[in-house]
Scaffold this active site. Structure first.
Site, PDB file in Angstrom:
ATOM      1  N   LYS A 120      36.057  22.012  -9.623  1.00 39.68           N
ATOM      2  CA  LYS A 120      34.884  22.892  -9.622  1.00 39.68           C
ATOM      3  C   LYS A 120      35.129  24.106  -8.732  1.00 39.68           C
ATOM      4  CE  LYS A 120      31.682  23.147  -6.839  1.00 39.68           C
ATOM      5  NZ  LYS A 120      30.665  22.912  -5.820  1.00 39.68           N
ATOM      6  N   ASP A 138      29.075  22.117 -11.680  1.00 32.67           N
ATOM      7  CA  ASP A 138      28.488  21.552 -10.469  1.00 32.67           C
ATOM      8  C   ASP A 138      27.304  20.675 -10.867  1.00 32.67           C
ATOM      9  OD1 ASP A 138      26.430  23.239 -11.139  1.00 32.67           O
ATOM     10  OD2 ASP A 138      26.319  24.241  -9.205  1.00 32.67           O
TER      11      ASP A 138
END
Ligand code: SF4
Length: 215
Positions: A120, A138
């Protein structure tokens, strides 16, 4: 989900959030990767409160690589996991100095070798600092993707990322990532989504569950 629904979702998100950008304050790739690493399990607002002092004292990757861990801990101690995060960002800086000539790398495989950097964080750095189209998944993107039917509830974050990339045109990946974060942060929140105001309520998979408590 069919193409018509996908297009409607993307157009709705675009009209809600036409101008989107990363809310972590930063002025270069070094500041961005540190800020994203610090943002795990806390809010961007909290990160933005500590990074001005951190970057004033440690203005570049070399300075941070030489930092005393106790000092970094003091500066970021208002954040959760501050001991682990302090350790990670100093080790990350050491690797960038030793292996990448003090320049934050711009490849996924290199970014993921850095302490505290997962897929991420790497995707955010690639997208925001280097303009590489990515979709960083996320907690908000994960939730929205599942509620709106891009992915299944039991998909892991990598599966969610792949499904979003398959269904959304590459040119829209980065903007859609930011728009989904905004939608998740300010509208379709985890506990009290505004279902009774939502323009996507007819597409949503969770509307029946959430519309009752929607505010
Ligand atoms: S209907 Fe509610 S849960 Fe579904 S996308 Fe809209 S705000 Fe989110």
């Amino acid at each position: 989900m069919n193409t018509l629904e996908t297009n409607r979702i993307l157009e709705t998100l675009q009209s809600l959030y036409p101008n989107v950008e990363c809310e972590l304050i930063h002025s270069n790739a070094y500041e961005l990767i540190v800020a994203v690493a610090l943002s795990a399990q806390t809010t961007d607002v909290n990160v933005n409160k500590v990074t001005p002092r951190l970057f004033e004292k440690y203005p570049d990757v070399l300075a941070l690589s030489l930092a005393a861990i106790n000092d970094v801990q003091q500066i970021i101690k208002s954040l959760g996991l501050y001991k682990t995060k302090s350790n990670n960002i100093i080790l990350m800086a050491k690797i960038i100095v030793a292996d990448y000539d003090q320049i934050v790398p711009n490849k996924m495989k290199d970014l993921c070798k850095l302490n505290g950097v997962g897929r991420k964080t790497a995707n955010v750095v690639l997208s925001v600092a280097y303009n590489v189209p990515t979709i960083a998944v996320d907690t908000h993107v994960n939730r929205i993707a599942k509620r709106l039917g891009f992915a299944k509830n039991d998909d892991d974050v990598l599966q969610v990322e792949k499904k979003l990339m398959r269904k959304i045109d590459r040119s829209l990946w980065s903007d859609t990532h930011h728009r989904m974060i905004h939608f998740g942060r300010y509208f379709c929140t985890a506990r009290n989504p505004k279902c009774n105001l939502c323009p996507l309520v007819d597409i949503c998979k969770e509307k029946n569950k959430n519309i009752i408590k929607g505010k």
